[in-house]
Scaffold this motif. Sequence first.
Motif, PDB file in Angstrom:
ATOM      1  N   MET A   1      -7.911  71.739  21.758  1.00  0.00           N
ATOM      2  CA  MET A   1      -9.080  71.918  22.582  1.00  0.00           C
ATOM      3  C   MET A   1      -9.846  73.124  22.079  1.00  0.00           C
ATOM      4  N   GLY A   2     -11.131  73.070  22.238  1.00  0.00           N
ATOM      5  CA  GLY A   2     -11.966  74.168  21.793  1.00  0.00           C
ATOM      6  C   GLY A   2     -13.023  73.670  20.833  1.00  0.00           C
ATOM      7  N   ASP A   3     -13.731  74.588  20.221  1.00  0.00           N
ATOM      8  CA  ASP A   3     -14.739  74.236  19.221  1.00  0.00           C
ATOM      9  C   ASP A   3     -14.038  73.833  17.935  1.00  0.00           C
ATOM     10  N   PRO A   4     -14.399  72.689  17.361  1.00  0.00           N
ATOM     11  CA  PRO A   4     -13.702  72.216  16.164  1.00  0.00           C
ATOM     12  C   PRO A   4     -13.666  73.242  15.030  1.00  0.00           C
ATOM     13  N   TYR A   5     -14.781  73.908  14.772  1.00  0.00           N
ATOM     14  CA  TYR A   5     -14.788  74.841  13.645  1.00  0.00           C
ATOM     15  C   TYR A   5     -13.855  76.019  13.909  1.00  0.00           C
ATOM     16  N   GLU A   6     -13.781  76.475  15.159  1.00  0.00           N
ATOM     17  CA  GLU A   6     -12.873  77.574  15.483  1.00  0.00           C
ATOM     18  C   GLU A   6     -11.413  77.139  15.358  1.00  0.00           C
ATOM     19  N   GLU A   7     -11.118  75.924  15.766  1.00  0.00           N
ATOM     20  CA  GLU A   7      -9.750  75.407  15.655  1.00  0.00           C
ATOM     21  C   GLU A   7      -9.330  75.281  14.193  1.00  0.00           C
ATOM     22  N   ILE A   8     -10.251  74.827  13.348  1.00  0.00           N
ATOM     23  CA  ILE A   8      -9.962  74.700  11.909  1.00  0.00           C
ATOM     24  C   ILE A   8      -9.685  76.078  11.309  1.00  0.00           C
ATOM     25  N   ILE A   9     -10.520  77.039  11.631  1.00  0.00           N
ATOM     26  CA  ILE A   9     -10.356  78.390  11.098  1.00  0.00           C
ATOM     27  C   ILE A   9      -9.066  79.018  11.621  1.00  0.00           C
TER      28      ILE A   9
END
Length: 59
Positions: A1-9
């Motif tokens: 859960m969360g913003d995809p780009y933040e999860e990837i990083i």
Amino acid sequence: MGDPYEEIIDYAETAGVDMIVMGTHGRSGLDRFLLGSVTEKVVRTADAPVLTVRLSGDT
């Protein structure tokens, strides 16, 4: 859960990856601005190098 780009990083930092590889849709101009781009956000904010690969029109 969360913003995809933040999860990837976050994952890349936690896992200690050497490089992030992401596909692009080849959007440009206004389409990219209006729709946003997870890949673009990752490229701009990740500490690890990011390799972008343009997806072909056949998919």
